[in-house]
Write an enzyme that holds these catalytic residues in place. Structure first.
Site, short mmCIF file in Angstrom:
data_model
loop_
_atom_site.label_atom_id
_atom_site.label_comp_id
_atom_site.label_asym_id
_atom_site.label_seq_id
_atom_site.Cartn_x
_atom_site.Cartn_y
_atom_site.Cartn_z
N ALA A 227 65.74 72.95 2.76
CA ALA A 227 64.31 73.14 2.50
C ALA A 227 64.06 72.85 1.02
O ALA A 227 64.97 72.97 0.19
CB ALA A 227 63.92 74.57 2.82
N GLU B 136 72.46 79.10 1.55
CA GLU B 136 71.26 79.88 1.22
C GLU B 136 71.56 81.13 0.41
O GLU B 136 70.72 81.60 -0.36
CB GLU B 136 70.50 80.25 2.50
CG GLU B 136 69.78 79.10 3.17
CD GLU B 136 70.67 78.31 4.14
OE1 GLU B 136 71.91 78.42 4.08
OE2 GLU B 136 70.09 77.56 4.94
#
Ligand SMILES: CCCCCCCCCCCCC[C@H](O)CC(=O)SCCNC(=O)CCNC(=O)[C@H](O)C(C)(C)COP(=O)(O)OP(=O)(O)OC[C@H]1O[C@@H](n2cnc3c(N)ncnc32)[C@H](O)[C@@H]1OP(=O)(O)O
Length: 258
Positions: free
Chosen positions: A65, A132
């Protein structure tokens, strides 16, 4: 149909969708995701398209992302705004087979996007990861669930906790990808596989996708029943009649069901 962040080409019944944000290693920002959802919907509704390939650049399938875009978001933004929810729905609603052709980085949302495709063909340069944790979050669109189902708890936990990357060889050994090819041959291999699928019966390819995906959702007994009903149902199609008749008559089948 013009896109700013994608290149889309349809030929030989295959829709090739190339993510095109090279300066950001194909980081998945809202503009790209919106266009990707649109391109996938268009491919699903285009009768000329029988298989879809999603790919990126030599350096990156997608590096995740877009962090600079996410850095601005609050809990309320992501929770009430269902961040990425509509886009995830868009890819999961595609009934036609989707191949992910991965070279370079497939990290975070990039790895999750590849795992939402039906199978991954990886270049020997591919690097997969769910880093992440380095950003103070966990994977947000399936990484902890699909990676664990694909490679097992030990490797998935290792990758999510350490943020380490998995190279193409380890990804193949672990079952994350279906095959690894030299980087220079990635597109030939992916388009050849997509072309083979495009020659099959469309209704049967859709049934295969649904039956195999169901195995990830239910227990063995229910999965076997689903598969059996799908097998039974396909005997109502012209493609089953043609497929079996062609074999008996020792000729190539001419499939026609859409
Ligand atoms: C419609 C269908 C869609 C269905 C699927 C929906 C997908 C939704 C996607 C959202 C998923 C959200 C949930 C997800 O789990 C959360 C994440 O993905 S968090 C991000 C995870 N990724 C990372 O942490 C990787 C970050 N990048 C790096 O570590 C490094 O860039 C690298 C990949 C190791 C490469 O390092 P280098 O070779 O040194 O290159 P640079 O670092 O200099 O990068 C070059 C250039 O690219 C920019 N960039 C790289 N990654 C990102 C990123 N993720 N976001 C934004 N920008 C990125 C980097 O800033 C450089 O830019 P420059 O500074 O030169 O302007």
């Amino acid at each position: 149909m013009g896109y700013e962040t994608l290149n889309v080409d349809v030929s030989n019944h295959v829709a090739l969708i190339k993510l095109d944000r090279p300066d950001a290693l194909n980081a998945l920002n809202s503009a790209l995701l919106g266009e990707l959802a649109k391109a996938l919907r268009a491919a699903q509704h285009n009768e000329k398209v029988r298989c879809i390939v999603i790919t990126g650049s030599e350096k990156a399938f997608a590096a995740g992302a877009d962090i600079s875009e996410m850095a601005e978001k609050s809990f309320i933004d992501v929770f009430m705004g269902d961040l990425f929810g509509p886009e995830v729905d868009a890819i999961l609603k595609v009934r036609k087979p989707i191949i992910a052709a991965v070279a370079g980085y497939a990290l975070g949302g990039g790895c999750e996007l590849a795992m939402m495709c039906d199978f991954i063909i990886a270049a020997d340069t591919a690097k997969f990861g769910q880093p992440e944790i380095n950003l103070g979050v966990v994977a947000g669109i399936g990484g902890t669930q699909r990676l664990t189902r694909a490679v097992g708890k030990a490797k998935s936990m290792d990758m999510h906790l350490t943020g380490r990357f998995m190279d193409a060889a380890e990804a193949e050994r672990s079952g994350l990808v279906s095959r690894v090819v030299p980087a220079k041959k990635l597109m030939d291999e992916a388009l050849s596989a997509a072309g083979k699928i495009a020659e099959k019966s469309m209704v049967t390819a859709v049934a295969v996708k649904e039956a195999v995906n169901r195995s990830q959702e239910v227990g063995l007994t229910e999965g076997l029943l689903f598969e059996r009903r799908m097998f039974n149902a396909l005997f109502a199609t012209e493609d089953q009649t043609e497929g079996m008749k062609a074999f008996v008559e020792k000729r190539e089948p001419q499939f026609r069901d859409k």
